[in-house]
Design an enzyme around this catalytic site. Structure first.
Site, PDB file in Angstrom:
ATOM      1  N   ASP A 255     -23.097  96.798 -37.505  1.00 35.81           N
ATOM      2  CA  ASP A 255     -21.781  97.277 -37.941  1.00 35.81           C
ATOM      3  C   ASP A 255     -21.943  98.543 -38.791  1.00 35.81           C
ATOM      4  O   ASP A 255     -21.181  99.502 -38.662  1.00 35.81           O
ATOM      5  CB  ASP A 255     -21.073  96.175 -38.738  1.00 35.81           C
ATOM      6  CG  ASP A 255     -21.106  94.849 -37.997  1.00 35.81           C
ATOM      7  OD1 ASP A 255     -20.601  94.802 -36.868  1.00 35.81           O
ATOM      8  OD2 ASP A 255     -21.660  93.867 -38.529  1.00 35.81           O
TER       9      ASP A 255
ATOM     10  N   GLN B  60     -33.447  74.325 -37.518  1.00 37.65           N
ATOM     11  CA  GLN B  60     -34.337  75.473 -37.759  1.00 37.65           C
ATOM     12  C   GLN B  60     -34.569  75.677 -39.257  1.00 37.65           C
ATOM     13  O   GLN B  60     -35.672  76.051 -39.680  1.00 37.65           O
ATOM     14  CB  GLN B  60     -33.783  76.726 -37.076  1.00 37.65           C
ATOM     15  CG  GLN B  60     -33.848  76.566 -35.547  1.00 37.65           C
ATOM     16  CD  GLN B  60     -33.482  77.822 -34.781  1.00 37.65           C
ATOM     17  OE1 GLN B  60     -33.167  78.856 -35.362  1.00 37.65           O
ATOM     18  NE2 GLN B  60     -33.529  77.735 -33.463  1.00 37.65           N
TER      19      GLN B  60
ATOM     20  N   ARG C 297     -22.760 101.408 -36.569  1.00 34.04           N
ATOM     21  CA  ARG C 297     -21.562 101.784 -35.818  1.00 34.04           C
ATOM     22  C   ARG C 297     -20.626 102.612 -36.690  1.00 34.04           C
ATOM     23  O   ARG C 297     -20.021 103.607 -36.231  1.00 34.04           O
ATOM     24  CB  ARG C 297     -20.832 100.512 -35.353  1.00 34.04           C
ATOM     25  CG  ARG C 297     -21.523  99.788 -34.206  1.00 34.04           C
ATOM     26  CD  ARG C 297     -20.968  98.391 -34.011  1.00 34.04           C
ATOM     27  NE  ARG C 297     -21.455  97.792 -32.775  1.00 34.04           N
ATOM     28  CZ  ARG C 297     -21.320  96.503 -32.461  1.00 34.04           C
ATOM     29  NH1 ARG C 297     -20.710  95.667 -33.319  1.00 34.04           N
ATOM     30  NH2 ARG C 297     -21.764  96.042 -31.319  1.00 34.04           N
TER      31      ARG C 297
ATOM     32  N   ILE D 103     -30.970  90.385 -26.218  1.00 33.49           N
ATOM     33  CA  ILE D 103     -31.375  91.187 -27.385  1.00 33.49           C
ATOM     34  C   ILE D 103     -32.890  91.242 -27.467  1.00 33.49           C
ATOM     35  O   ILE D 103     -33.489  92.303 -27.682  1.00 33.49           O
ATOM     36  CB  ILE D 103     -30.762  90.601 -28.686  1.00 33.49           C
ATOM     37  CG1 ILE D 103     -29.243  90.798 -28.684  1.00 33.49           C
ATOM     38  CG2 ILE D 103     -31.388  91.247 -29.924  1.00 33.49           C
ATOM     39  CD1 ILE D 103     -28.513  90.163 -29.864  1.00 33.49           C
TER      40      ILE D 103
ATOM     41  N   GLY E 261     -33.645  85.926 -24.265  1.00 34.54           N
ATOM     42  CA  GLY E 261     -32.289  86.476 -24.153  1.00 34.54           C
ATOM     43  C   GLY E 261     -32.260  87.995 -24.096  1.00 34.54           C
ATOM     44  O   GLY E 261     -33.303  88.665 -24.126  1.00 34.54           O
TER      45      GLY E 261
ATOM     46  N   HIS F 133     -19.712  89.327 -40.730  1.00 31.60           N
ATOM     47  CA  HIS F 133     -19.916  89.991 -39.433  1.00 31.60           C
ATOM     48  C   HIS F 133     -18.898  89.402 -38.453  1.00 31.60           C
ATOM     49  O   HIS F 133     -19.184  88.505 -37.684  1.00 31.60           O
ATOM     50  CB  HIS F 133     -21.329  89.775 -38.907  1.00 31.60           C
ATOM     51  CG  HIS F 133     -21.472  90.205 -37.475  1.00 31.60           C
ATOM     52  ND1 HIS F 133     -21.411  91.524 -37.085  1.00 31.60           N
ATOM     53  CD2 HIS F 133     -21.619  89.494 -36.338  1.00 31.60           C
ATOM     54  CE1 HIS F 133     -21.519  91.597 -35.771  1.00 31.60           C
ATOM     55  NE2 HIS F 133     -21.640  90.373 -35.288  1.00 31.60           N
TER      56      HIS F 133
HETATM   57  P1  NAX Z   1     -28.378  85.714 -24.804  1.00 31.30           P
HETATM   58  O1  NAX Z   1     -27.462  84.608 -24.403  1.00 31.30           O
HETATM   59  O2  NAX Z   1     -28.809  86.715 -23.805  1.00 31.30           O
HETATM   60  O3  NAX Z   1     -29.712  85.080 -25.430  1.00 31.30           O
HETATM   61  C1  NAX Z   1     -29.674  84.063 -26.371  1.00 31.30           C
HETATM   62  C2  NAX Z   1     -30.910  83.216 -26.106  1.00 31.30           C
HETATM   63  O4  NAX Z   1     -30.976  82.233 -27.150  1.00 31.30           O
HETATM   64  C3  NAX Z   1     -30.867  82.461 -24.800  1.00 31.30           C
HETATM   65  O5  NAX Z   1     -32.021  82.785 -24.037  1.00 31.30           O
HETATM   66  C4  NAX Z   1     -30.843  80.994 -25.215  1.00 31.30           C
HETATM   67  O6  NAX Z   1     -31.567  80.163 -24.346  1.00 31.30           O
HETATM   68  C5  NAX Z   1     -31.510  81.080 -26.591  1.00 31.30           C
HETATM   69  N1  NAX Z   1     -31.241  79.931 -27.452  1.00 31.30           N
HETATM   70  C6  NAX Z   1     -30.110  79.192 -27.539  1.00 31.30           C
HETATM   71  N2  NAX Z   1     -30.281  78.190 -28.401  1.00 31.30           N
HETATM   72  C7  NAX Z   1     -31.527  78.297 -28.883  1.00 31.30           C
HETATM   73  C8  NAX Z   1     -32.288  77.532 -29.796  1.00 31.30           C
HETATM   74  N3  NAX Z   1     -31.786  76.434 -30.376  1.00 31.30           N
HETATM   75  N4  NAX Z   1     -33.553  77.931 -30.067  1.00 31.30           N
HETATM   76  C9  NAX Z   1     -34.072  79.018 -29.474  1.00 31.30           C
HETATM   77  N5  NAX Z   1     -33.415  79.766 -28.582  1.00 31.30           N
HETATM   78  C10 NAX Z   1     -32.144  79.411 -28.293  1.00 31.30           C
HETATM   79  O7  NAX Z   1     -27.691  86.387 -26.076  1.00 31.30           O
HETATM   80  P2  NAX Z   1     -28.028  87.781 -26.779  1.00 31.30           P
HETATM   81  O8  NAX Z   1     -27.208  88.847 -26.161  1.00 31.30           O
HETATM   82  O9  NAX Z   1     -29.484  87.960 -26.870  1.00 31.30           O
HETATM   83  O10 NAX Z   1     -27.380  87.507 -28.227  1.00 31.30           O
HETATM   84  C11 NAX Z   1     -27.960  86.564 -29.114  1.00 31.30           C
HETATM   85  C12 NAX Z   1     -27.039  86.304 -30.283  1.00 31.30           C
HETATM   86  O11 NAX Z   1     -26.789  87.486 -31.017  1.00 31.30           O
HETATM   87  C13 NAX Z   1     -25.653  85.771 -29.885  1.00 31.30           C
HETATM   88  O12 NAX Z   1     -25.321  84.696 -30.767  1.00 31.30           O
HETATM   89  C14 NAX Z   1     -24.738  86.943 -30.166  1.00 31.30           C
HETATM   90  O13 NAX Z   1     -23.440  86.531 -30.444  1.00 31.30           O
HETATM   91  C15 NAX Z   1     -25.412  87.558 -31.354  1.00 31.30           C
HETATM   92  N6  NAX Z   1     -25.078  88.940 -31.670  1.00 31.30           N
HETATM   93  C16 NAX Z   1     -25.016  89.289 -32.981  1.00 31.30           C
HETATM   94  C17 NAX Z   1     -24.773  90.573 -33.384  1.00 31.30           C
HETATM   95  C18 NAX Z   1     -24.736  90.927 -34.829  1.00 31.30           C
HETATM   96  O14 NAX Z   1     -24.494  92.102 -35.137  1.00 31.30           O
HETATM   97  N7  NAX Z   1     -24.958  90.007 -35.775  1.00 31.30           N
HETATM   98  C19 NAX Z   1     -24.502  91.653 -32.395  1.00 31.30           C
HETATM   99  C20 NAX Z   1     -25.016  91.316 -31.035  1.00 31.30           C
HETATM  100  C21 NAX Z   1     -24.832  89.906 -30.599  1.00 31.30           C
HETATM  101  O15 NAX Z   1     -23.504  89.735 -30.194  1.00 31.30           O
END
Ligand code: NAX
Length: 329
Positions: A159, A112, A162, A16, A14, A187
């Protein structure tokens, strides 16, 4: 040289992780003298893309990387892990209700949690970045009864960072002058960034911003709370590099320690401190050393702060109740 640390990362193909993995491999998280073994989890359809990411990691020839394993089975990927960064989650898609989101993520984080329970190393530490981060962390924790509860954290460091950036900008100082920031609660948009206990050059931050309560209420709080949406609006994609940076900084401070005189924000299991009863994973001011976090006690909480902290904790309790109803914890 030091024995390697095994770092498991989920959501590895993904956005991040496209930033996070390269910085871990470069030594930004555990230090320039700490070798790592990377174990990367994805869902089956994303494994091919993950292979491409691994090709790029290979092509960096990072000296600290001893091995890289990938797979779609959490039992295999979490085997022997010392640190698990749970970044992957099921995003909220159009038409999805909050209950659907909690349920979809519940399936991921129950599995997990069990896999961590059965296969991770004894010193495992688990940090959840994937949203809804606090409740996902709670689900994983409750499904891992053999791992000490405090080993499960959720990310509020983004956060926190930020909030520091906004205060520095308002006070006209470099970010390095802003210390002792705290994010309280969830969060989510209810999170409470606490300027009243923060400092600018060692003095109260509220004084440094001219005691401008109007700015705090109408600009600072909503700007920090809704920053994620503002990034999506501007960039057409959600925050990735800054979320990776925050994930890395959280893990670094947890394992290597917070600097003296300062603290950080981390969502950790509630203990009763500040009247917040056990049962949820909420953000607090914490100092850390050697993989242990301690809540900074005795800070003054004014009425303005108290109401907002309580509202965010109430939201966490609602989320916990919802996942309990779904049989996930
Ligand atoms: P992406 O959608 O680019 O990547 C997420 C990846 O996780 C995908 O490649 C997907 O295939 C994979 N995935 C899904 N289910 C899975 C599983 N069961 N086992 C292993 N991999 C799995 O999202 P990205 O921008 O990288 O964000 C990832 C997460 O971070 C999202 O849930 C997002 O909401 C969260 N965030 C949290 C933040 C925080 O401050 N706590 C801020 C940033 C972000 O919004």
């Amino acid at each position: 040289s030091k024995p390697p640390v095994t770092v498991a990362v989920t959501g590895a193909a993904g956005a991040i992780c496209y930033s996070l993995l390269f910085r871990i491999a470069a030594g930004d998280m555990l230090g320039a003298d700490q070798p790592v073994r990377l174990k990367l989890l994805e869902i089956t359809p994303a494994l091919q893309a993950l292979e491409g990411v691994v090709m790029e990691l290979d092509d960096c020839a990072f000296d600290l990387v001893e091995s890289i394993d990938i797979g779609d089975d959490p039992n295999a990927i979490f085997d022997g892990a010392n640190l698990a960064l749970l970044v992957g989650a099921r995003p909220r898609t159009k038409g999805m209700e909050r209950g659907d989101l909690l349920e979809a993520n519940g399936a991921i984080f129950t599995a997990q949690g069990k896999a961590l329970n059965d296969h991770a190393a004894d010193d495992i530490r688990v940090l959840v970045t994937g949203n809804p981060a606090n409740t996902n962390a709670l689900i994983a924790q409750r499904n891992a009864p053999d791992i000490p509860a405090e080993r499960f954290n959720a990310l509020t460091r983004l956060d926190h960072n930020r909030a520091i950036a906004q205060v520095a900008n308002k006070a006209g100082v470099p970010v390095s002058a802003v210390t002792n920031m705290t994010i309280w609660g969830n969060h989510s948009a209810t999170q409470y960034p606490d300027i009243f206990n923060a400092k600018v050059n060692g003095e109260p931050a509220f004084d440094a911003i001219g005691k401008d309560l109007e700015w705090v209420e109408s600009y600072f709080l909503p700007t920090v709370q809704k920053r994620g949406a503002a990034i999506i609006e501007a960039r057409g994609a959600s925050s990735a590099a800054s979320a990776a940076n925050a994930t890395l900084e959280h893990a670094r401070d947890w394992l290597l320690g917070t600097p003296g005189g300062n603290w950080t924000s981390a969502a950790i299991p509630t203990t009763g401190a500040y009247g917040i009863e056990p049962g949820v994973i909420s953000s607090f001011p914490v100092t850390e050393a050697g993989g242990e976090a301690s809540i900074v006690e005795g800070l003054e909480i004014n009425e303005f702060s108290r109401a907002r902290i309580d509202a965010s904790v109430a939201e966490l309790r609602e989320e916990a109740e919802a996942v309990k109803q779904l049989g996930l914890i």
